[in-house]
Design a protein around this motif. Structure first.
Motif, PDB file in Angstrom:
ATOM      1  N   SER A  75      14.263-102.761 -15.597  1.00  0.00           N
ATOM      2  CA  SER A  75      14.037-104.197 -15.589  1.00  0.00           C
ATOM      3  C   SER A  75      14.022-104.744 -17.004  1.00  0.00           C
ATOM      4  N   LEU A  76      14.510-105.965 -17.172  1.00  0.00           N
ATOM      5  CA  LEU A  76      14.426-106.646 -18.460  1.00  0.00           C
ATOM      6  C   LEU A  76      13.327-107.701 -18.448  1.00  0.00           C
ATOM      7  N   CYS A  77      12.484-107.672 -17.440  1.00  0.00           N
ATOM      8  CA  CYS A  77      11.270-108.483 -17.398  1.00  0.00           C
ATOM      9  C   CYS A  77      10.102-107.511 -17.445  1.00  0.00           C
TER      10      CYS A  77
ATOM     11  N   MET B  57       9.905-122.488 -20.494  1.00  0.00           N
ATOM     12  CA  MET B  57      10.948-121.483 -20.272  1.00  0.00           C
ATOM     13  C   MET B  57      10.819-120.956 -18.850  1.00  0.00           C
ATOM     14  N   ALA B  58      11.938-120.529 -18.295  1.00  0.00           N
ATOM     15  CA  ALA B  58      11.943-119.831 -17.008  1.00  0.00           C
ATOM     16  C   ALA B  58      13.103-118.851 -17.021  1.00  0.00           C
ATOM     17  N   CYS B  59      12.884-117.695 -16.455  1.00  0.00           N
ATOM     18  CA  CYS B  59      13.965-116.703 -16.403  1.00  0.00           C
ATOM     19  C   CYS B  59      14.052-116.134 -15.001  1.00  0.00           C
ATOM     20  N   ALA B  60      15.177-115.524 -14.702  1.00  0.00           N
ATOM     21  CA  ALA B  60      15.337-114.805 -13.443  1.00  0.00           C
ATOM     22  C   ALA B  60      15.107-113.327 -13.715  1.00  0.00           C
ATOM     23  N   HIS B  61      14.691-112.616 -12.712  1.00  0.00           N
ATOM     24  CA  HIS B  61      14.494-111.175 -12.855  1.00  0.00           C
ATOM     25  C   HIS B  61      15.870-110.517 -12.842  1.00  0.00           C
TER      26      HIS B  61
ATOM     27  N   GLU C 297       4.026-114.852 -14.004  1.00  0.00           N
ATOM     28  CA  GLU C 297       3.923-114.736 -15.452  1.00  0.00           C
ATOM     29  C   GLU C 297       4.366-113.342 -15.892  1.00  0.00           C
ATOM     30  N   ILE C 298       5.111-113.301 -17.014  1.00  0.00           N
ATOM     31  CA  ILE C 298       5.554-112.034 -17.578  1.00  0.00           C
ATOM     32  C   ILE C 298       5.208-112.011 -19.063  1.00  0.00           C
ATOM     33  N   ALA C 299       5.261-110.842 -19.657  1.00  0.00           N
ATOM     34  CA  ALA C 299       4.966-110.704 -21.084  1.00  0.00           C
ATOM     35  C   ALA C 299       6.192-111.035 -21.925  1.00  0.00           C
ATOM     36  N   MET C 300       7.367-110.584 -21.487  1.00  0.00           N
ATOM     37  CA  MET C 300       8.601-110.834 -22.239  1.00  0.00           C
ATOM     38  C   MET C 300       9.796-110.553 -21.348  1.00  0.00           C
TER      39      MET C 300
END
Length: 148
Positions: free
Chosen positions: A104-106, A89-93, A129-132
């Motif tokens: 923030s949603l990160c 998985m990868a997401c944008a901030h 790396e992020i938690a969620m």
């Protein structure tokens, strides 16, 4: 990697965000699916996932909220982490506009225990790396979705 791009919005006033979905750089074999949310965000996302799962030719799902403006190179930047970085998985901030102040949603991984805190000062480059995260801008491999 062929990606199925799925955008959702509950409000047609988000013209800039909707337009940005169509301007995202795609490869010829990527798919595109846009739906209007008339129920909860959860039920609309569940419908998007079901549509993706029926389309076996796609290896990943890019879920985007259409009330956010997305840069044209967004998919390219996320896809590289799955294709060459070995990520699932990868997401944008991105931020929630529904909270005051904007949040923030990160969320930071911190020491790995709840509660996780929103990232207040995100790095401007690279992968971290992020938690969620929320699901308004996330690229997920098919195998992850099928495992859930």
């Amino acid at each position: 990697m062929r990606v199925f791009i799925a955008g959702v919005t509950g409000d047609p006033q988000h013209v800039k965000g909707l337009r940005s979905l169509f301007e995202i750089a795609r490869r010829p074999d990527d798919g595109f699916f846009l739906m209007r949310s008339i129920g909860t965000g959860y039920s609309t996302r569940a419908e998007m996932v079901e549509t993706f799962l029926q389309r076996r030719e796609y290896e990943a799902l890019l879920m985007l909220d259409a009330d956010q403006a997305h840069p044209p190179d967004l998919l390219d930047k996320l896809r590289v982490h799955l294709e060459t970085g070995g990520r699932d998985m990868a997401c944008a901030h991105y931020y929630s506009r529904a909270t005051k102040p904007v949040q923030s949603l990160c969320f930071e991984l911190g020491d790995g225990t709840w509660p996780f805190l929103p990232i207040l000062d995100p790095p401007s480059e690279g992968l971290h790396e992020i938690a969620m995260t929320g699901l308004g801008c996330v690229l997920i491999r098919r195998e992850v979705i099928e495992a859930v």
